[in-house]
Design a protein around this motif. Structure first.
Motif, mmCIF file in Angstrom:
data_model
loop_
_atom_site.group_PDB
_atom_site.id
_atom_site.type_symbol
_atom_site.label_atom_id
_atom_site.label_comp_id
_atom_site.label_asym_id
_atom_site.label_seq_id
_atom_site.Cartn_x
_atom_site.Cartn_y
_atom_site.Cartn_z
ATOM 1 N N THR A 135 24.796 -11.384 3.012
ATOM 2 C CA THR A 135 25.252 -12.645 3.606
ATOM 3 C C THR A 135 26.657 -12.529 4.180
ATOM 4 O O THR A 135 27.011 -13.255 5.118
ATOM 5 C CB THR A 135 25.212 -13.774 2.578
ATOM 6 O OG1 THR A 135 26.055 -13.428 1.465
ATOM 7 C CG2 THR A 135 23.801 -14.006 2.063
ATOM 8 N N ALA A 136 27.474 -11.612 3.617
ATOM 9 C CA ALA A 136 28.823 -11.428 4.155
ATOM 10 C C ALA A 136 28.774 -10.927 5.591
ATOM 11 O O ALA A 136 29.530 -11.382 6.455
ATOM 12 C CB ALA A 136 29.608 -10.458 3.271
ATOM 13 N N VAL A 137 27.886 -9.980 5.872
ATOM 14 C CA VAL A 137 27.742 -9.499 7.243
ATOM 15 C C VAL A 137 27.123 -10.576 8.133
ATOM 16 O O VAL A 137 27.478 -10.722 9.301
ATOM 17 C CB VAL A 137 26.875 -8.224 7.269
ATOM 18 C CG1 VAL A 137 26.688 -7.720 8.683
ATOM 19 C CG2 VAL A 137 27.514 -7.138 6.414
ATOM 20 N N TYR A 138 26.213 -11.341 7.570
ATOM 21 C CA TYR A 138 25.532 -12.382 8.351
ATOM 22 C C TYR A 138 26.504 -13.485 8.773
ATOM 23 O O TYR A 138 26.467 -13.962 9.910
ATOM 24 C CB TYR A 138 24.397 -12.971 7.528
ATOM 25 C CG TYR A 138 23.602 -14.044 8.248
ATOM 26 C CD1 TYR A 138 22.622 -13.696 9.167
ATOM 27 C CD2 TYR A 138 23.833 -15.391 8.004
ATOM 28 C CE1 TYR A 138 21.890 -14.667 9.840
ATOM 29 C CE2 TYR A 138 23.111 -16.369 8.663
ATOM 30 C CZ TYR A 138 22.140 -15.998 9.575
ATOM 31 O OH TYR A 138 21.430 -16.969 10.242
ATOM 32 N N HIS A 139 27.395 -13.892 7.867
ATOM 33 C CA HIS A 139 28.317 -14.996 8.149
ATOM 34 C C HIS A 139 29.656 -14.531 8.704
ATOM 35 O O HIS A 139 30.459 -15.374 9.117
ATOM 36 C CB HIS A 139 28.562 -15.817 6.878
ATOM 37 C CG HIS A 139 27.366 -16.581 6.415
ATOM 38 N ND1 HIS A 139 26.818 -17.616 7.121
ATOM 39 C CD2 HIS A 139 26.584 -16.433 5.308
ATOM 40 C CE1 HIS A 139 25.773 -18.099 6.477
ATOM 41 N NE2 HIS A 139 25.602 -17.399 5.378
ATOM 42 N N ARG A 140 29.921 -13.231 8.698
ATOM 43 C CA ARG A 140 31.188 -12.720 9.218
ATOM 44 C C ARG A 140 30.922 -12.083 10.578
ATOM 45 O O ARG A 140 30.360 -10.989 10.660
ATOM 46 C CB ARG A 140 31.783 -11.696 8.253
ATOM 47 C CG ARG A 140 33.163 -11.192 8.672
ATOM 48 C CD ARG A 140 33.646 -10.109 7.708
ATOM 49 N NE ARG A 140 34.937 -9.603 8.093
ATOM 50 C CZ ARG A 140 36.099 -10.099 7.676
ATOM 51 N NH1 ARG A 140 36.099 -11.125 6.837
ATOM 52 N NH2 ARG A 140 37.250 -9.588 8.069
#
Length: 356
Positions: free
Chosen positions: A84-89
């Motif tokens: 999710t960090a890559v998805y939202h960043r």
């Protein structure tokens, strides 16, 4: 409602982590297991606002849990958070990958005292980051496609209004010019009978002009959906343009499946413009419209029996407008004298590329 959903997500993640750990060998869910499972899941609340901070916090708690419990499935929650960090960043996914790799290396040291194998590094570190990156690319592409569709819908609507305005101008201009000529002739008419016939012609032309203007303006005032007719409306169009000395026949063949909206609307406009040109510029007494739907698209042919005409050196607004519509759908259009006489308009509209 939002916070309730987030709380249920955290509780569910903690419960799954604890249950999986218990099923993997622990006798029961004790206090340390419950505490670490809840701790590693709490950063889920920050996954949108602070995605990398949430993933890093969960990774630190996961390392502490591994050191205390030695066998623990809470690492799955941390892997989800790196995804999710890559998805939202939107920027610097490499930083997320670096932090994830350091976390996996630290997990191997805590568990076995050495850096984990390459397979483990790929599964636990690279795979979550790659999955999140792929999901973000898919989301961005979907949003871009939606924006393009909205822009295309706005463009089509503006084009329809331009078409209506052009038709109002052409209709009023043509009829008023004819009225002016007839009025001039009436002033020079020698007898009452001739003047009466001239005035009757003026009346007919005026009524025709008013009817066309009212119909066009009524279309402008209707709901925008009414500006998007399709081939189902061709019967009504043919009936409206038929007259005592002119017959319009419509033939349909082929698979008969549902056409994409863009193809359906463009097909109607092509036939409409072709029939309008016949009514205005041809002495044809019979017009045949053929629609053949096949696996790859729709074939449109409009053929009249008017007197053979020489193709103009420059395309008029009508033919140019038809060609632009067809080209927007990657189709083809030809218009010119037919071998058997009269005028022929032929269009091919592909369906597969425009099925949205």
């Amino acid at each position: 409602m939002h916070w309730l959903r987030e709380a249920l997500l955290v509780a569910g993640a903690a419960t799954v982590a604890a249950l999986l750990t218990a099923l993997e060998g622990r006798a029961a869910i004790d206090v340390p297991l419950a505490v670490f499972s809840a701790g590693v899941s709490l950063p889920l609340l920050l996954r949108r606002a602070l995605p990398l901070t949430a993933a890093t916090s969960s990774a630190v708690i996961a390392l502490a849990g591994m050191a205390q419990l030695h066998r623990w499935e809470g690492m799955l929650v941390t892997m989800v958070l790196f995804c999710t960090a890559v998805y939202h960043r939107p920027r610097r996914p490499g930083l997320v990958l670096a932090v994830s790799t350091c976390w996996v290396a630290g997990t191997g040291v805590v568990i076995g005292g050495a850096v984990p194998a390459l397979t483990t590094m790929v599964i636990m570190s690279v795979a979550p980051v790659a999955t999140g990156y792929a999901l973000r690319l898919h989301r961005d592409r979907a949003e871009q496609t939606l924006r393009l569709r909205r822009a295309e819908a706005e463009r089509v609507l503006a084009e329809e209004r331009t078409w209506l305005a052009r038709n109002v101008h052409d209709s009023v201009g043509h009829h008023l010019t004819a009225i002016r000529l007839q009025a001039a002739a009436a002033r020079r008419a020698p007898g009452d009978a001739s003047a009466r016939r001239t005035l009757e012609t003026i009346s007919d032309l005026s009524l025709s002009a008013l009817t066309e203007v009212r119909d066009l303006l009524r279309t402008l005032n209707e709901h925008p959906a009414a500006l998007q007719p399709g081939i189902a409306d061709l019967e009504r169009l043919a009936g409206r343009l038929s007259a005592a000395g002119r017959t319009i026949t419509l033939h349909r063949s082929g698979t008969g499946g549902v056409l994409p909206p863009a193809v359906d609307h463009t097909a109607y406009r092509v036939v409409q413009e072709a029939l309008t040109n016949v009514v205005r510029h041809s002495n044809a007494t019979a017009v045949t419209v053929r629609l053949r739907q096949h696996g790859r698209g729709l074939r449109i042919e409009v053929l009249d029996n008017g007197a053979p005409a020489q193709a103009p050196q420059v395309e008029g607004h009508g033919i140019r407008g038809m060609r632009e519509r067809v080209l927007l759908l990657d189709g083809t259009l030809s218009a010119g004298p037919a071998e058997t006489g009269g005028w022929r308009v032929l269009a091919e509209l592909p369906c597969e590329r425009n099925a949205w």
